[in-house]
Design an enzyme around this catalytic site. Sequence first.
Site, mmCIF file in Angstrom:
data_model
loop_
_atom_site.group_PDB
_atom_site.id
_atom_site.type_symbol
_atom_site.label_atom_id
_atom_site.label_comp_id
_atom_site.label_asym_id
_atom_site.label_seq_id
_atom_site.Cartn_x
_atom_site.Cartn_y
_atom_site.Cartn_z
ATOM 1 C CD GLU A 115 -3.087 -0.715 1.901
ATOM 2 O OE1 GLU A 115 -3.407 0.439 2.928
ATOM 3 O OE2 GLU A 115 -4.085 -1.703 2.454
ATOM 4 C CG HIS B 293 -5.069 4.075 2.051
ATOM 5 N ND1 HIS B 293 -6.181 4.657 2.332
ATOM 6 C CD2 HIS B 293 -5.259 2.821 2.279
ATOM 7 C CE1 HIS B 293 -6.983 4.106 2.878
ATOM 8 N NE2 HIS B 293 -6.734 2.722 2.608
ATOM 9 C CG HIS C 278 -7.741 -0.820 -0.250
ATOM 10 N ND1 HIS C 278 -8.919 -0.686 0.033
ATOM 11 C CD2 HIS C 278 -7.069 -0.213 0.918
ATOM 12 C CE1 HIS C 278 -9.061 -0.608 1.321
ATOM 13 N NE2 HIS C 278 -7.856 0.183 1.384
ATOM 14 C CG ASP D 175 -8.467 2.030 5.424
ATOM 15 O OD1 ASP D 175 -7.263 1.917 5.692
ATOM 16 O OD2 ASP D 175 -8.855 1.479 4.371
HETATM 17 ZN ZN LIG Z 1 -7.147 1.042 3.191
#
Ligand SMILES: [Zn+2]
Length: 137
Positions: free
Chosen positions: A25, A80, A82, A93
């Site tokens: 990530e 961010h 995935h 999250d």
């Molecule tokens: Zn996430």
Amino acid sequence: MRPLRIPAELLAAVVAHARAEAPLECCGLLAGSADGRVSHHFPLRNDLASPTDYLTNARDLFAASKAVRAAGAEVLAFYHSHPASQPVPSAKDVAGNHWGGTVVHLIVGLAGPEPDVRAWHITESGYEPAAWSLDQA
Ligand SMILES: [Zn+2]
């Protein structure tokens, strides 16, 4: 709430960052003007170096926050990726959000054939879609 407007080249930079870090990530922040127009992109290091989680590097965040203030801008969104799942906030999250419900969280999903970018407001109890658009100007 002000909708986020992201210039195409900055969105492309965010997606490029996500692809460069995959299968881990990535994370970063977007800053801009109070009306929601994004003008600055700051990639930040993911201290966890994990394919399913992230922790923003504190030093990177501090430096980016300083640069945002110096530019007379404000933090509008965190992003961010995935790499292998849908771009929907994970339980981590939601639990790890310390920014309240106003900051937008962009998530870049790389599981499909094309990158799927979605925006969310994360609250104490869950999340809801956030308004955003590509700014072509
Ligand atoms: Zn996430």
